[in-house]
Design a protein around this motif. Structure first.
Motif, PDB file in Angstrom:
ATOM      1  N   MET A   1       0.831  -1.257  -0.173  1.00 43.08           N
ATOM      2  CA  MET A   1      -0.073  -0.049   0.021  1.00 43.08           C
ATOM      3  C   MET A   1       0.883   1.239   0.083  1.00 43.08           C
ATOM      4  SD  MET A   1      -3.102   0.911   2.495  1.00 43.08           S
ATOM      5  CE  MET A   1      -4.492   0.011   2.133  1.00 43.08           C
ATOM      6  N   SER A   2       0.601   2.222  -0.842  1.00 37.06           N
ATOM      7  CA  SER A   2       1.481   3.390  -0.723  1.00 37.06           C
ATOM      8  C   SER A   2       1.403   4.335   0.417  1.00 37.06           C
ATOM      9  CB  SER A   2       1.058   4.069  -2.146  1.00 37.06           C
ATOM     10  OG  SER A   2      -0.052   4.642  -1.923  1.00 37.06           O
ATOM     11  N   ARG A   3       2.386   5.175   0.646  1.00 36.59           N
ATOM     12  CA  ARG A   3       2.247   5.794   1.387  1.00 36.59           C
ATOM     13  C   ARG A   3       1.198   6.873   1.617  1.00 36.59           C
ATOM     14  NH1 ARG A   3       7.729   9.071   2.112  1.00 36.59           N
ATOM     15  NH2 ARG A   3       6.221  10.687   1.717  1.00 36.59           N
ATOM     16  N   PHE A   4       0.510   7.539   0.356  1.00 36.15           N
ATOM     17  CA  PHE A   4      -0.742   8.310   0.434  1.00 36.15           C
ATOM     18  C   PHE A   4      -1.958   7.651   0.801  1.00 36.15           C
ATOM     19  CE2 PHE A   4      -4.289   9.663  -1.857  1.00 36.15           C
ATOM     20  CZ  PHE A   4      -4.360  11.167  -1.602  1.00 36.15           C
ATOM     21  N   LYS A   5      -1.970   6.438   0.360  1.00 41.17           N
ATOM     22  CA  LYS A   5      -3.138   5.444   0.740  1.00 41.17           C
ATOM     23  C   LYS A   5      -3.387   5.253   2.493  1.00 41.17           C
ATOM     24  CE  LYS A   5      -4.152   2.859  -3.292  1.00 41.17           C
ATOM     25  NZ  LYS A   5      -4.197   1.518  -3.690  1.00 41.17           N
ATOM     26  N   VAL A   6      -2.103   5.072   2.877  1.00 36.74           N
ATOM     27  CA  VAL A   6      -1.870   4.771   4.229  1.00 36.74           C
ATOM     28  C   VAL A   6      -2.290   6.262   5.070  1.00 36.74           C
ATOM     29  CG1 VAL A   6      -0.645   4.582   6.376  1.00 36.74           C
ATOM     30  CG2 VAL A   6      -0.220   2.835   4.266  1.00 36.74           C
ATOM     31  N   TRP A   7      -1.770   7.355   4.550  1.00 35.63           N
ATOM     32  CA  TRP A   7      -2.042   8.669   5.348  1.00 35.63           C
ATOM     33  C   TRP A   7      -3.344   9.075   4.984  1.00 35.63           C
ATOM     34  CZ3 TRP A   7       0.379  11.697   8.671  1.00 35.63           C
ATOM     35  CH2 TRP A   7       1.745  11.434   8.999  1.00 35.63           C
ATOM     36  N   PHE A   8      -3.843   8.575   3.888  1.00 35.83           N
ATOM     37  CA  PHE A   8      -5.302   9.221   3.562  1.00 35.83           C
ATOM     38  C   PHE A   8      -6.266   8.537   4.380  1.00 35.83           C
ATOM     39  CE2 PHE A   8      -9.244   8.038   0.965  1.00 35.83           C
ATOM     40  CZ  PHE A   8      -9.951   9.588   0.957  1.00 35.83           C
ATOM     41  N   TRP A   9      -6.092   7.260   4.423  1.00 30.34           N
ATOM     42  CA  TRP A   9      -7.357   6.307   5.317  1.00 30.34           C
ATOM     43  C   TRP A   9      -6.938   6.437   6.842  1.00 30.34           C
ATOM     44  CZ3 TRP A   9     -11.558   4.404   3.772  1.00 30.34           C
ATOM     45  CH2 TRP A   9     -11.756   4.386   2.505  1.00 30.34           C
ATOM     46  N   THR A  10      -5.695   6.586   7.214  1.00 28.64           N
ATOM     47  CA  THR A  10      -5.350   6.926   8.646  1.00 28.64           C
ATOM     48  C   THR A  10      -6.201   8.315   9.122  1.00 28.64           C
ATOM     49  OG1 THR A  10      -3.384   5.685   8.822  1.00 28.64           O
ATOM     50  CG2 THR A  10      -3.814   7.228  10.477  1.00 28.64           C
ATOM     51  N   GLY A  12      -8.426  10.290   7.431  1.00 30.21           N
ATOM     52  CA  GLY A  12      -9.797  10.222   7.085  1.00 30.21           C
ATOM     53  C   GLY A  12     -10.571   9.534   8.247  1.00 30.21           C
ATOM     54  N   LEU A  13     -10.043   8.645   9.039  1.00 30.48           N
ATOM     55  CA  LEU A  13     -10.857   7.795   9.879  1.00 30.48           C
ATOM     56  C   LEU A  13     -10.507   8.486  11.155  1.00 30.48           C
ATOM     57  CD1 LEU A  13      -9.813   3.945   9.019  1.00 30.48           C
ATOM     58  CD2 LEU A  13     -11.941   5.466   8.742  1.00 30.48           C
ATOM     59  N   VAL A  14      -9.405   9.188  11.576  1.00 27.09           N
ATOM     60  CA  VAL A  14      -9.147  10.088  12.566  1.00 27.09           C
ATOM     61  C   VAL A  14     -10.241  11.102  12.601  1.00 27.09           C
ATOM     62  CG1 VAL A  14      -7.717  11.723  13.806  1.00 27.09           C
ATOM     63  CG2 VAL A  14      -7.055   9.231  13.030  1.00 27.09           C
ATOM     64  N   PHE A  15     -10.179  11.910  11.430  1.00 31.81           N
ATOM     65  CA  PHE A  15     -11.140  13.023  11.199  1.00 31.81           C
ATOM     66  C   PHE A  15     -12.687  12.776  11.347  1.00 31.81           C
ATOM     67  CE2 PHE A  15      -8.036  15.470   8.353  1.00 31.81           C
ATOM     68  CZ  PHE A  15      -7.260  15.609   9.522  1.00 31.81           C
ATOM     69  N   ILE A  16     -13.078  11.467  10.989  1.00 34.64           N
ATOM     70  CA  ILE A  16     -14.400  11.128  11.217  1.00 34.64           C
ATOM     71  C   ILE A  16     -14.794  10.798  12.396  1.00 34.64           C
ATOM     72  CG2 ILE A  16     -16.039   9.066  10.522  1.00 34.64           C
ATOM     73  CD1 ILE A  16     -15.184   9.328   7.629  1.00 34.64           C
ATOM     74  N   GLN A  17     -13.762   9.900  13.028  1.00 35.39           N
ATOM     75  CA  GLN A  17     -14.073   9.743  14.707  1.00 35.39           C
ATOM     76  C   GLN A  17     -14.202  10.988  15.539  1.00 35.39           C
ATOM     77  OE1 GLN A  17     -10.954   7.056  15.449  1.00 35.39           O
ATOM     78  NE2 GLN A  17     -11.990   5.417  14.713  1.00 35.39           N
ATOM     79  N   THR A  18     -13.301  11.803  15.160  1.00 35.06           N
ATOM     80  CA  THR A  18     -13.285  13.097  16.156  1.00 35.06           C
ATOM     81  C   THR A  18     -14.734  13.959  15.711  1.00 35.06           C
ATOM     82  OG1 THR A  18     -10.801  13.076  15.731  1.00 35.06           O
ATOM     83  CG2 THR A  18     -12.074  15.267  16.207  1.00 35.06           C
ATOM     84  N   PHE A  19     -14.881  14.229  14.513  1.00 29.58           N
ATOM     85  CA  PHE A  19     -16.197  14.736  14.144  1.00 29.58           C
ATOM     86  C   PHE A  19     -17.409  14.018  14.763  1.00 29.58           C
ATOM     87  CE2 PHE A  19     -19.824  14.986  11.267  1.00 29.58           C
ATOM     88  CZ  PHE A  19     -19.980  16.515  11.656  1.00 29.58           C
ATOM     89  N   THR A  20     -17.508  12.605  14.778  1.00 32.18           N
ATOM     90  CA  THR A  20     -18.569  12.199  15.072  1.00 32.18           C
ATOM     91  C   THR A  20     -18.666  12.324  16.923  1.00 32.18           C
ATOM     92  OG1 THR A  20     -18.410  10.437  13.557  1.00 32.18           O
ATOM     93  CG2 THR A  20     -19.669   9.709  15.338  1.00 32.18           C
ATOM     94  N   ALA A  21     -17.319  12.299  17.177  1.00 34.53           N
ATOM     95  CA  ALA A  21     -17.346  12.453  18.742  1.00 34.53           C
ATOM     96  C   ALA A  21     -17.908  14.006  19.340  1.00 34.53           C
ATOM     97  CB  ALA A  21     -15.959  12.349  19.250  1.00 34.53           C
ATOM     98  N   CYS A  22     -17.389  14.868  18.513  1.00 35.54           N
ATOM     99  CA  CYS A  22     -17.985  16.381  18.690  1.00 35.54           C
ATOM    100  C   CYS A  22     -19.367  16.372  18.677  1.00 35.54           C
ATOM    101  CB  CYS A  22     -17.372  17.430  17.801  1.00 35.54           C
ATOM    102  SG  CYS A  22     -15.477  17.354  18.061  1.00 35.54           S
ATOM    103  N   VAL A  23     -20.122  15.641  17.390  1.00 31.22           N
ATOM    104  CA  VAL A  23     -21.296  15.668  17.510  1.00 31.22           C
ATOM    105  C   VAL A  23     -22.255  15.182  18.557  1.00 31.22           C
ATOM    106  CG1 VAL A  23     -23.212  14.840  15.936  1.00 31.22           C
ATOM    107  CG2 VAL A  23     -21.334  15.996  14.827  1.00 31.22           C
TER     108      VAL A  23
END
Length: 101
Positions: A1-10, A12-23
């Protein structure tokens, strides 16, 4: 898996978890300042509907893609295109921004 995909998914999931926790936190203990901050950071987000929540999740992944591109930009690409030595030229390891240890 490329570095971009690793950073993108990591990221993305951190941002989604943080946003959901804020909501969830704002559903439990509403604060107009936090709601205004979410509406500022995520264009098109209005408190609280399913459509705006899904839009904010997509925007989380767009922010993650921008951040992943910023972190994974490879200076070796520029050297290979601009260097008179051609594609075999190397950047010394200590000049890389990420992974220089």
């Amino acid at each position: 898996m490329s570095r971009f995909k690793v950073w993108f998914w990591t990221m993305g999931l951190v941002f989604i978890q943080t946003f959901t926790a804020c909501v969830i936190w704002n559903l439990v203990k509403p604060n107009p300042v936090y709601i205004g901050m979410l509406e500022t950071v995520f264009p098109g987000f209005k408190w609280l509907s399913i459509g705006s929540f899904l839009l904010a999740l997509v925007e989380c992944f767009l922010y993650a893609a921008w951040l992943a591109f910023s972190f994974c930009f490879d200076p070796q690409f520029l050297v290979s295109k601009t260097s008179p030595r051609g594609r075999n030229s190397e950047i010394p390891r200590e000049t890389h921004l990420i992974g220089s240890r």
